[in-house]
Design a protein around this motif. Sequence first.
Motif, PDB file in Angstrom:
ATOM      1  N   ASP A 158       0.844  -1.205  -0.071  1.00 17.44           N
ATOM      2  CA  ASP A 158      -0.090  -0.036  -0.087  1.00 17.44           C
ATOM      3  C   ASP A 158       0.723   1.339   0.044  1.00 17.44           C
ATOM      4  N   GLU A 159       2.193   1.244   0.239  1.00  9.88           N
ATOM      5  CA  GLU A 159       3.087   2.360   0.212  1.00  9.88           C
ATOM      6  C   GLU A 159       2.559   3.144   1.519  1.00  9.88           C
ATOM      7  N   GLU A 160       2.251   2.459   2.597  1.00  8.39           N
ATOM      8  CA  GLU A 160       1.436   3.138   3.570  1.00  8.39           C
ATOM      9  C   GLU A 160       1.955   3.055   4.924  1.00  8.39           C
ATOM     10  N   PHE A 161       2.216   4.310   5.770  1.00 11.18           N
ATOM     11  CA  PHE A 161       2.632   3.950   7.080  1.00 11.18           C
ATOM     12  C   PHE A 161       1.410   3.783   8.011  1.00 11.18           C
ATOM     13  N   LEU A 162       1.293   3.144   9.016  1.00  9.15           N
ATOM     14  CA  LEU A 162       0.211   2.709   9.803  1.00  9.15           C
ATOM     15  C   LEU A 162       0.228   2.544  11.196  1.00  9.15           C
ATOM     16  N   SER A 163      -0.675   3.201  11.805  1.00  5.43           N
ATOM     17  CA  SER A 163      -0.541   3.154  13.531  1.00  5.43           C
ATOM     18  C   SER A 163      -0.843   1.853  14.138  1.00  5.43           C
ATOM     19  N   GLU A 165      -3.241   1.123  15.875  1.00  9.66           N
ATOM     20  CA  GLU A 165      -4.746   0.810  15.677  1.00  9.66           C
ATOM     21  C   GLU A 165      -5.106   0.221  14.212  1.00  9.66           C
ATOM     22  N   GLU A 166      -4.200   0.736  13.206  1.00  9.29           N
ATOM     23  CA  GLU A 166      -4.473   0.340  12.037  1.00  9.29           C
ATOM     24  C   GLU A 166      -4.037  -1.022  11.339  1.00  9.29           C
ATOM     25  N   VAL A 167      -3.269  -1.805  12.276  1.00  7.46           N
ATOM     26  CA  VAL A 167      -2.844  -3.032  12.063  1.00  7.46           C
ATOM     27  C   VAL A 167      -3.352  -4.129  13.008  1.00  7.46           C
ATOM     28  N   CYS A 168      -3.584  -5.316  12.572  1.00  6.02           N
ATOM     29  CA  CYS A 168      -3.991  -6.431  13.776  1.00  6.02           C
ATOM     30  C   CYS A 168      -3.235  -7.918  13.043  1.00  6.02           C
ATOM     31  N   ARG A 222     -16.255  10.327   6.310  1.00  2.00           N
ATOM     32  CA  ARG A 222     -15.424  10.754   7.194  1.00  2.00           C
ATOM     33  C   ARG A 222     -14.890   9.983   8.367  1.00  2.00           C
ATOM     34  N   SER A 223     -15.551   8.980   8.898  1.00  2.00           N
ATOM     35  CA  SER A 223     -15.252   8.043  10.078  1.00  2.00           C
ATOM     36  C   SER A 223     -14.009   7.347   9.839  1.00  2.00           C
ATOM     37  N   GLN A 224     -13.762   7.118   8.413  1.00  2.00           N
ATOM     38  CA  GLN A 224     -12.461   6.667   7.992  1.00  2.00           C
ATOM     39  C   GLN A 224     -11.152   7.295   8.469  1.00  2.00           C
ATOM     40  N   VAL A 225     -11.431   8.524   7.913  1.00  2.00           N
ATOM     41  CA  VAL A 225     -10.268   9.480   8.333  1.00  2.00           C
ATOM     42  C   VAL A 225      -9.950   9.924   9.833  1.00  2.00           C
ATOM     43  N   ASP A 226     -11.163  10.056  10.557  1.00  2.00           N
ATOM     44  CA  ASP A 226     -11.113  10.155  11.918  1.00  2.00           C
ATOM     45  C   ASP A 226     -10.249   9.091  12.559  1.00  2.00           C
ATOM     46  N   ILE A 227     -10.215   7.709  12.289  1.00  2.00           N
ATOM     47  CA  ILE A 227      -9.460   6.733  12.960  1.00  2.00           C
ATOM     48  C   ILE A 227      -7.906   7.161  12.609  1.00  2.00           C
ATOM     49  N   ALA A 228      -7.659   7.645  11.449  1.00  2.00           N
ATOM     50  CA  ALA A 228      -6.156   8.104  11.387  1.00  2.00           C
ATOM     51  C   ALA A 228      -5.817   9.008  12.134  1.00  2.00           C
ATOM     52  N   LEU A 229      -6.608  10.033  12.291  1.00  2.00           N
ATOM     53  CA  LEU A 229      -6.430  11.381  12.948  1.00  2.00           C
ATOM     54  C   LEU A 229      -6.246  11.148  14.367  1.00  2.00           C
ATOM     55  N   ARG A 230      -6.871  10.019  14.970  1.00  2.00           N
ATOM     56  CA  ARG A 230      -6.817  10.048  16.572  1.00  2.00           C
ATOM     57  C   ARG A 230      -5.323   9.635  16.904  1.00  2.00           C
ATOM     58  N   GLN A 290     -11.902   4.486  -1.993  1.00  2.14           N
ATOM     59  CA  GLN A 290     -11.843   4.689  -0.847  1.00  2.14           C
ATOM     60  C   GLN A 290     -10.592   4.153   0.053  1.00  2.14           C
ATOM     61  N   ASP A 291      -9.878   3.191  -0.541  1.00  7.09           N
ATOM     62  CA  ASP A 291      -8.578   2.744   0.105  1.00  7.09           C
ATOM     63  C   ASP A 291      -7.510   3.946  -0.119  1.00  7.09           C
ATOM     64  N   ILE A 292      -7.806   4.944  -0.603  1.00 11.50           N
ATOM     65  CA  ILE A 292      -6.507   6.002  -0.851  1.00 11.50           C
ATOM     66  C   ILE A 292      -7.112   7.310   0.038  1.00 11.50           C
ATOM     67  N   LEU A 293      -8.347   7.276   0.674  1.00 12.90           N
ATOM     68  CA  LEU A 293      -8.999   8.353   1.280  1.00 12.90           C
ATOM     69  C   LEU A 293      -7.893   9.179   2.403  1.00 12.90           C
ATOM     70  N   LYS A 294      -7.513   8.499   2.976  1.00 11.93           N
ATOM     71  CA  LYS A 294      -6.380   8.953   4.193  1.00 11.93           C
ATOM     72  C   LYS A 294      -5.443   9.904   3.414  1.00 11.93           C
ATOM     73  N   PHE A 295      -4.798   9.375   2.306  1.00  9.86           N
ATOM     74  CA  PHE A 295      -3.809  10.216   1.610  1.00  9.86           C
ATOM     75  C   PHE A 295      -4.198  11.446   1.130  1.00  9.86           C
ATOM     76  N   HIS A 296      -5.473  11.534   0.741  1.00 12.44           N
ATOM     77  CA  HIS A 296      -6.162  12.808   0.064  1.00 12.44           C
ATOM     78  C   HIS A 296      -6.774  13.404   1.023  1.00 12.44           C
ATOM     79  N   THR A 297      -7.122  13.126   2.255  1.00  6.92           N
ATOM     80  CA  THR A 297      -7.701  14.051   3.406  1.00  6.92           C
ATOM     81  C   THR A 297      -6.804  14.273   4.751  1.00  6.92           C
TER      82      THR A 297
END
Length: 547
Positions: A158-163, A165-168, A222-230, A290-297
């Motif tokens: 995904d070329e993505e950094f994750l917190s 909360e975003e991994v399992c 917006r709820s998807q973005v809020d997870i990353a914002l936390r 929706q899979d790249i929403l975090k990058f754009h918001t």
Amino acid sequence: MKWLQTNWVKCLRPPFIQKAYCTHSPCGSKERVFITTPIFYVNAAPHIGHLYTALLADATARFHRLHGKEVVFSTGTDEHGLKIQSSATKVNKTPKLYCDEIAAKFKALFDRTDVSYSHFIRTTDETHVSAVQNFWKILVKNDYIYQGKYEGWYSMADEEFLSEEEVCDQRMETGESQKISVSSGHPVVWVAEENYMFRLTKIKPKLLEWLNTGVIYPREKRSQVDIALRNLQDLSVSRSRSRLSWGIPVPGDSTQTIYVWLDALINYLTVAGYPDHLQHWPADTQIVGQDILKFHTIYWPAFLLAAGLDLPKQIVCHAHWTVDGYKMSKSRGNVVDPQERMNKLTATGFRYFLLRSGTVFTNCNYDDAVAKDIVNAEIVNSYLNMLSRVSSKSINKHTIFPSFNEEDFQTFFTKEERSMFNRLPDLIDICNGYYNGLLCHKVSEAVFEYIRWSNKLFNDHVPWKLCKDPANDRHLHCLLHVTMETLRVCSILLQPLIPHIAGQVLDRLGISKGDRLIKHCLERQLVHRIKDHPLQCQKNHIMQRIK
């Protein structure tokens, strides 16, 4: 016709779209609209999810052109990063050759489906490389870049950094546990290295202020973005060049490569002429999956704020296309090849099915049989059959588009029929609202209700009997006018969805190229239509039924 009779008033311009599409050009020039798709990653050939994004943007762009606006519409390919470097190595090709081949496939697909982009950008373009390096220098100058150590989870797929909360944890067949991304399901690895960091946390207050304006559509996303914002942390924006050589070098430091997402997101500015001739910025509508929403918001507006640039007016996030209920993936073997499907459904048929069936709200399932049935039932059996009937020489003996006669209209048509035809201008308002909301499936629903009505009207007045007696000519001509006028308006409104076929129908009806804008839907008494005018003869069928 129950839907048409009960839903006119409900379909006004959606409130979520009010502030978009308002980019004003200098006095005396056209209003300008800037629409973008994401640039598509070239680690594999394009699938229908990529095409749907491009088609949704294209339909929106064409809609604005029908209002006489100047449209800047950009798409393209994202060609740097570890995943590209790895994919090229696997097939024994240089990264540049690999990118050239895949980028050509995207361009060919978009050209075949009438995607009317004004810019096709590639991140390997020299102008883009220059823009990215200039942008980097601005971030350094504004004290948003610093050297530091990054430690955390990273998904190469995904070329993505994750917190955290975003991994399992996921149990593998071997019994061992593997960390994966919650959103994509791809494996993640722990990364710890010295590189450059971006002060993302410093931007958070301004970022929240922008997000709270309702810029994300649909709002539920917006709820998807809020997870990353936390769990927002400063962002690693470079990689060791010894590990990632396929990318843009950090200015002044040949040991580091600029993070692929910082590189990729700048493409929108490159198209707008950054840094020397920045124009038509900010973008009015940026369409993403929706899979790249975090990058754009989160990342994208943060980078812009740090550089002192305006933010996009709207981020539209559409849902996924699935097959048998599952997201398409090479590992599952359910990726739909759009080029192969178009060989069966035709390019126009495939384009129509995706726009008619996809939505921005919920995932959509692809099925070959359903696609074939919809294209045959709506385009061939209903829309083009209506054209064939009104232009048939056995009924329309003089092959004309008859002028309108109010007295005949009152005489030969019922009150309900007259009411339905007189409400045709309402269809224009409804479709305007739907197109503004990127609800192409709703446009199709509304327009085809009228096309089906006109077919029923034609049957009810039995023109094959009327044409046998000259005494019925007034009745027949009025029927032809009503059905052709309905077809004319519907064809103008269908141009963003099926531009090639709608254009051919308008050609057949004798409608000049200059009389096909939205405003012309309301002009029933155009100068060239006050009197009967001839139809354009065409021997071949516009589209055959799909077998």
